[in-house]
Write a protein that holds these residues in place. Structure first.
Motif, mmCIF file in Angstrom:
data_model
loop_
_atom_site.group_PDB
_atom_site.id
_atom_site.type_symbol
_atom_site.label_atom_id
_atom_site.label_comp_id
_atom_site.label_asym_id
_atom_site.label_seq_id
_atom_site.Cartn_x
_atom_site.Cartn_y
_atom_site.Cartn_z
ATOM 1 N N GLY A 25 -8.731 1.878 -8.797
ATOM 2 C CA GLY A 25 -7.438 2.493 -8.546
ATOM 3 C C GLY A 25 -7.146 3.655 -9.481
ATOM 4 O O GLY A 25 -6.023 4.153 -9.532
ATOM 5 N N VAL A 101 3.123 -2.612 -3.786
ATOM 6 C CA VAL A 101 3.494 -1.570 -4.741
ATOM 7 C C VAL A 101 2.305 -0.638 -4.968
ATOM 8 O O VAL A 101 2.449 0.593 -4.944
ATOM 9 C CB VAL A 101 3.987 -2.182 -6.078
ATOM 10 N N LEU A 102 1.131 -1.215 -5.179
ATOM 11 C CA LEU A 102 -0.069 -0.397 -5.368
ATOM 12 C C LEU A 102 -0.354 0.471 -4.150
ATOM 13 O O LEU A 102 -0.730 1.635 -4.286
ATOM 14 C CB LEU A 102 -1.279 -1.289 -5.669
ATOM 15 N N ASP A 103 -0.211 -0.096 -2.969
ATOM 16 C CA ASP A 103 -0.407 0.679 -1.739
ATOM 17 C C ASP A 103 0.552 1.859 -1.680
ATOM 18 O O ASP A 103 0.161 2.971 -1.292
ATOM 19 C CB ASP A 103 -0.222 -0.199 -0.499
ATOM 20 N N ASN A 104 1.815 1.637 -2.069
ATOM 21 C CA ASN A 104 2.798 2.726 -2.079
ATOM 22 C C ASN A 104 2.378 3.838 -3.031
ATOM 23 O O ASN A 104 2.484 5.023 -2.705
ATOM 24 C CB ASN A 104 4.181 2.206 -2.470
ATOM 25 N N VAL A 105 1.899 3.458 -4.207
ATOM 26 C CA VAL A 105 1.469 4.452 -5.198
ATOM 27 C C VAL A 105 0.250 5.215 -4.684
ATOM 28 O O VAL A 105 0.183 6.436 -4.777
ATOM 29 C CB VAL A 105 1.179 3.781 -6.564
ATOM 30 N N ARG A 106 -0.717 4.487 -4.127
ATOM 31 C CA ARG A 106 -1.924 5.146 -3.582
ATOM 32 C C ARG A 106 -1.556 6.100 -2.463
ATOM 33 O O ARG A 106 -2.076 7.213 -2.376
ATOM 34 C CB ARG A 106 -2.909 4.096 -3.079
ATOM 35 N N ASN A 107 -0.668 5.678 -1.581
ATOM 36 C CA ASN A 107 -0.246 6.542 -0.468
ATOM 37 C C ASN A 107 0.465 7.793 -0.991
ATOM 38 O O ASN A 107 0.268 8.889 -0.457
ATOM 39 C CB ASN A 107 0.644 5.781 0.502
ATOM 40 N N ALA A 108 1.279 7.633 -2.020
ATOM 41 C CA ALA A 108 1.971 8.779 -2.614
ATOM 42 C C ALA A 108 0.955 9.739 -3.222
ATOM 43 O O ALA A 108 1.085 10.958 -3.081
ATOM 44 C CB ALA A 108 2.972 8.320 -3.662
ATOM 45 N N GLU A 109 -0.054 9.211 -3.898
ATOM 46 C CA GLU A 109 -1.109 10.055 -4.475
ATOM 47 C C GLU A 109 -1.843 10.825 -3.390
ATOM 48 O O GLU A 109 -2.118 12.002 -3.545
ATOM 49 C CB GLU A 109 -2.133 9.200 -5.241
ATOM 50 N N GLN A 112 0.190 13.684 -1.989
ATOM 51 C CA GLN A 112 0.295 14.812 -2.911
ATOM 52 C C GLN A 112 -0.963 15.668 -2.909
ATOM 53 O O GLN A 112 -0.904 16.859 -3.167
ATOM 54 C CB GLN A 112 0.557 14.315 -4.340
#
Length: 114
Positions: A25, A101-109, A112
Motif C-alpha cells: 500500500g 478506509v484503505l480502499d478510500n485512500v487508494r481510490n483518492a490516490e 489524483q
C-alpha cells in the motif's frame, strides 16, 4: 513501513517494485527510498529479472530471513494486545471498516494521478 515490506517479501520473494507497492500500500516513490535504506542495511537486494532486463526484482537477504520468526512473534503479541476484549465478530467488523478506509485512500490516490 519496513515491517510491511519485509512481511510481503517473506510471503512473496523476488517480486517487482510494482507488486511490492500493491502488497504494502506504499507509493512507488516512498517504496524506492525505503528500499534504498533497506539495501544499505543488507535486508534486501535488487536482482535483474531474467525475463525483462529493464526490470528489477526485490529479494530478501539471509539477514532479513533471520528476522522473520521474531517479527511474527511480536506481531502476534501486538494482535493479542490490540484485540483484547473484542469478540470475533467485532474484530471482523473492525477489519472490514479499516479495509474500506484503505480502499478510500487508494481510490483518492488513483484519482489524483489521473
Amino acid at each position: 513501513p519496513q515491517g510491511r515490506i519485509l512481511y510481503v517479501l517473506w510471503n512473496h520473494d523476488f517480486i517487482s517494485i510494482q507488486e511490492l507497492a500493491k502488497g504494502t500500500g506504499l507509493a512507488n516513490t516512498t517504496l524506492t527510498s525505503m528500499l534504498d535504506r533497506m539495501e544499505q542495511k543488507q535486508l534486501i537486494r535488487r536482482t535483474t529479472d531474467i525475463n525483462d532486463r529493464r526490470k528489477y526484482l526485490i529479494a530478501l537477504t539471509p539477514k532479513a530471513r533471520s528476522l522473520e520468526k521474531k517479527y511474527r512473534t511480536v506481531t502476534d503479541q501486538m494482535t493479542e494486545l490490540t484485540y483484547q476484549g473484542f469478540t470475533v465478530n467485532e474484530i471482523t467488523q473492525l477489519e472490514e471498516y479499516l479495509e474500506r478506509v484503505l480502499d478510500n485512500v487508494r481510490n483518492a490516490e488513483m484519482s489524483q494521478k489521473k
